[in-house]
Design a protein around this motif. Structure first.
Motif, PDB file in Angstrom:
ATOM      1  N   UNK A 146       0.792  -1.222   0.000  1.00 44.22           N
ATOM      2  CA  UNK A 146       0.000   0.000   0.000  1.00 44.22           C
ATOM      3  C   UNK A 146       0.824   1.270   0.000  1.00 44.22           C
ATOM      4  N   UNK A 147       0.121   2.408  -0.189  1.00 40.91           N
ATOM      5  CA  UNK A 147       0.745   3.725  -0.246  1.00 40.91           C
ATOM      6  C   UNK A 147       0.170   4.634   0.829  1.00 40.91           C
ATOM      7  N   UNK A 148       0.861   5.756   1.044  1.00 50.06           N
ATOM      8  CA  UNK A 148       0.280   6.884   1.758  1.00 50.06           C
ATOM      9  C   UNK A 148      -0.436   7.720   0.705  1.00 50.06           C
ATOM     10  N   UNK A 155       7.028  12.647  -0.355  1.00 50.65           N
ATOM     11  CA  UNK A 155       6.525  13.128   0.924  1.00 50.65           C
ATOM     12  C   UNK A 155       5.728  14.414   0.852  1.00 50.65           C
ATOM     13  N   UNK A 156       5.529  14.938  -0.357  1.00 54.96           N
ATOM     14  CA  UNK A 156       4.766  16.185  -0.495  1.00 54.96           C
ATOM     15  C   UNK A 156       3.268  15.884  -0.529  1.00 54.96           C
ATOM     16  N   UNK A 157       2.437  16.767   0.031  1.00 52.77           N
ATOM     17  CA  UNK A 157       0.991  16.536   0.005  1.00 52.77           C
ATOM     18  C   UNK A 157       0.469  16.436  -1.426  1.00 52.77           C
ATOM     19  N   UNK A 172       2.570   7.605  -5.422  1.00 50.29           N
ATOM     20  CA  UNK A 172       2.215   8.621  -6.419  1.00 50.29           C
ATOM     21  C   UNK A 172       3.413   9.471  -6.834  1.00 50.29           C
ATOM     22  N   UNK A 173       3.526   9.688  -8.152  1.00 49.21           N
ATOM     23  CA  UNK A 173       4.563  10.551  -8.720  1.00 49.21           C
ATOM     24  C   UNK A 173       3.863  11.632  -9.533  1.00 49.21           C
ATOM     25  N   UNK A 192      -8.838  12.692  -7.294  1.00 40.98           N
ATOM     26  CA  UNK A 192      -9.284  11.307  -7.195  1.00 40.98           C
ATOM     27  C   UNK A 192      -8.510  10.525  -6.155  1.00 40.98           C
ATOM     28  N   UNK A 193      -7.202  10.744  -6.092  1.00 33.18           N
ATOM     29  CA  UNK A 193      -6.388  10.050  -5.095  1.00 33.18           C
ATOM     30  C   UNK A 193      -6.792  10.442  -3.674  1.00 33.18           C
ATOM     31  N   UNK A 194      -7.089  11.708  -3.466  1.00 33.89           N
ATOM     32  CA  UNK A 194      -7.503  12.143  -2.130  1.00 33.89           C
ATOM     33  C   UNK A 194      -8.867  11.571  -1.764  1.00 33.89           C
ATOM     34  N   UNK A 195      -9.744  11.457  -2.747  1.00 27.08           N
ATOM     35  CA  UNK A 195     -11.040  10.825  -2.477  1.00 27.08           C
ATOM     36  C   UNK A 195     -10.843   9.374  -2.080  1.00 27.08           C
ATOM     37  N   UNK A 196      -9.948   8.670  -2.775  1.00 29.65           N
ATOM     38  CA  UNK A 196      -9.652   7.280  -2.429  1.00 29.65           C
ATOM     39  C   UNK A 196      -9.040   7.196  -1.037  1.00 29.65           C
ATOM     40  N   UNK A 197      -8.159   8.137  -0.710  1.00 29.44           N
ATOM     41  CA  UNK A 197      -7.527   8.158   0.607  1.00 29.44           C
ATOM     42  C   UNK A 197      -8.555   8.340   1.718  1.00 29.44           C
TER      43      UNK A 197
END
Length: 250
Positions: A146-148, A155-157, A172-173, A192-197
């Motif tokens: 898994x990822x953060x 490490x950037x938001x 994520x890159x 989309x990634x933040x929604x998944x998070x």
């Protein structure tokens, strides 16, 4: 090892010899297991055969003597979801992905719980594409891949307005504006990634990008041999999720 009153979900079953089945299950306490169900043909064994259908939740007793366990008894714990059309194909994808990535005899209670949630969502008619993206996220996490999701590989938001590809090893890159079209075609939006998070249903426009980005990660872990469910969906021409997220988008 004796397995008693073990709770599990049936992932796959196929005929073996003349009267038996080879069954793969995801068990609560022991992870993925292979079972040999002997002598399941005949009218008196109908209940047992029904309990060993894919997506069925069962309780079973077995004896583990090697790679495969000998099934003694099994009973259905509920009525398996009655799926048709794309929901049925989504269930096939759920099982195939789990079967291919979950190692045998490696306890994964988080994966068991994630599968139970996805199965319930399929049965309840929740949006298919979103149900599968959530399960892919949880499966990767449970298996240690898994990822953060709130931060990129440096490490950037995550920036909601940016686009990201998912590196299987680093997360994520962020894509720069001068990157080629090939990178962008397999990228997800930061939104989309933040929604998944946050386990929040993404905007409809974000779901196809999540599908493509997640497929790249899964393909990395699957190796050169893809999934039959991917091939089936490609043949049917269903390669993108609609705005409402109800299609598999696989």
């Amino acid at each position: 090892m004796r397995l008693t009153a073990e709770s599990a979900f049936v992932l796959h079953a196929r005929p073996w010899r003349e009267t038996s089945l080879l069954v793969e299950v995801l068990s609560e306490r022991h992870g993925r297991l292979g079972l040999v169900a002997r002598g399941v043909q005949g009218p008196k064994r109908q209940a047992l055969r029904a309990a060993l259908q894919p997506l069925q939740w069962i309780r079973f007793d077995a004896v583990q003597t090697g790679e495969l366990a000998r099934l003694n008894t099994a009973e259905a714990m509920d009525v398996a979801p009655r799926l048709g059309g794309e929901a049925m194909l989504s269930g096939f994808y759920l099982n195939e992905l789990t079967l291919r990535l979950a190692p045998r005899q490696d306890p994964a209670p988080e994966l068991y719980d994630a599968y139970a949630r996805a199965r319930q969502r399929l049965g309840a008619g929740e949006p298919l594409a979103w149900t599968l993206r959530r399960y892919e996220r949880d499966l990767l996490e449970a298996l240690g891949f898994g990822f953060d999701w709130h931060h990129d590989g440096d490490g950037d938001p995550i920036d909601p307005a940016a686009r990201y590809r998912l590196d299987p090893e680093h997360g994520p890159r962020r894509l720069l504006s001068d990157r080629g079209h090939g990178d962008r075609s397999s990228a997800a939006t930061g939104r989309g990634l933040l929604a998944l998070a946050d386990d929040r249903l993404p905007e409809g426009d974000d779901l196809p990008g999540l599908r493509r980005a997640m497929r790249g990660v899964l393909a990395h872990h699957l190796g050169p041999r893809g999934l039959k469910s991917w091939e089936m969906l490609s043949e049917l021409g269903r390669v993108a999720a609609p705005r409402d997220g109800h299609t598999t988008g696989e």
